[in-house]
Design an enzyme around this catalytic site. Structure first.
Site, PDB file in Angstrom:
ATOM      1  N   HIS A  79      -1.698 -15.480 -10.004  1.00  0.00           N
ATOM      2  CA  HIS A  79      -0.451 -15.815 -10.675  1.00  0.00           C
ATOM      3  C   HIS A  79      -0.694 -16.792 -11.824  1.00  0.00           C
ATOM      4  CE1 HIS A  79       1.462 -14.132  -7.040  1.00  0.00           C
ATOM      5  NE2 HIS A  79       2.525 -13.984  -7.803  1.00  0.00           N
ATOM      6  N   LYS A 114       2.792 -21.753 -11.368  1.00  0.00           N
ATOM      7  CA  LYS A 114       3.317 -21.490 -10.022  1.00  0.00           C
ATOM      8  C   LYS A 114       3.039 -22.678  -9.106  1.00  0.00           C
ATOM      9  CE  LYS A 114       3.440 -17.972  -6.360  1.00  0.00           C
ATOM     10  NZ  LYS A 114       4.911 -17.968  -6.334  1.00  0.00           N
TER      11      LYS A 114
END
Length: 263
Positions: free
Chosen positions: A156, A160
């Site tokens: 990701h 995040k």
């Protein structure tokens, strides 16, 4: 007679997902933006949410509380923000779609308890394709059992907050139930020895602006099976959230999942 237009409230309206949801709502004649909510102290509070999202004036100001009538709320915020929203949804009997991740076990219990009073759809990933991946991973794990070395890799963007991702944890839970194992390992370091049978490896990568990738590796002697999903942008998650909102409107109180939506 045409169906009534569904009024959607967005909680976390200035985030990446909130912004994209506001943009996509404008392309769906069955939906309209009813409210846009974000945190206290945000510098754009009071401004038109459509202008903030880059789609022009919508007559919906960005607010810190739900001060307008809506049919469903979609939440992409942070765990504490989601929990603060629950009482409002219960008091006003508003269905709630939760795409926020990173909840602690006790926080999840609080959300599940609300399902006695309002319809709630809780999912670590609202993408239709990711939920199909979960089904396929379960089938593969049941078929191969602990004869395969199973590793889960997720990637990701570097913004995040939680790791591993909620989707990766859900995939691990699916695998664990299928092979009846609780041997979950978050990465490896040092002289760990030979890989034990039934171990499930979890690995979290954080790179650039990656919207999300998940791969489950089933390693066997002489061959390997990999099941993967790669998000090219956030539209799969956002469209899934809007589908979930349409599904949840008018449903009886309980906790739903994407499996209910997909049948």
């Amino acid at each position: 007679m045409s169906a009534p237009v569904l009024s959607i409230g967005i909680h976390g309206a200035t985030g990446r997902m909130g912004t994209r949801l506001i943009q996509l709502i404008q392309n769906d004649p069955a939906l309209k933006l009813g409210a846009a909510i974000d945190r206290v102290g945000h510098k754009q509070i009071g401004q038109d949410a459509g202008v903030v999202a880059g789609v022009g004036e919508l007559g919906v100001p960005l607010s810190t509380t739900l001060d307008r009538d809506v049919d469903v709320i979609i939440d992409f915020s942070l765990p504490d923000g989601t929990l603060a929203l629950l009482d409002t949804c219960v008091a006003r009997k508003i269905p709630l779609v939760i795409g926020t991740t990173g909840f602690e076990p006790e926080q999840k219990k609080r959300i599940e308890a609300v399902g006695d009073k309002i319809p709630v759809l809780l999912s670590p990933n609202l993408s239709r394709a990711v939920n199909l991946l979960m089904k396929l991973v379960g089938e593969a794990a049941r078929a191969l059992g602990d004869s395969a070395d199973i590793e889960i890799v997720e990637r990701h963007h570097h913004f995040k907050k939680d790791a591993p991702s909620g989707t990766a944890l859900r995939l691990a839970d699916i695998v664990a139930k299928a092979i009846e194992s609780e041997k979950l390992v978050h990465g490896r370091h040092g002289l760990v020895g030979e890989r034990p049978r039934g171990e499930i490896g979890l690995h979290a990568l954080r790179t650039g602006d990656n919207p999300g990738e998940h791969t489950v590796v089933f390693g066997l002697m002489g061959e390997c099976l990999e099941l993967s999903h790669r998000a090219l942008n956030r539209d799969g998650f956002a469209r899934g959230a809007l589908d979930a909102a349409k599904f949840l409107a008018g449903k009886p109180a309980r906790v739903y999942t994407m499996s209910d939506l997909l049948g």
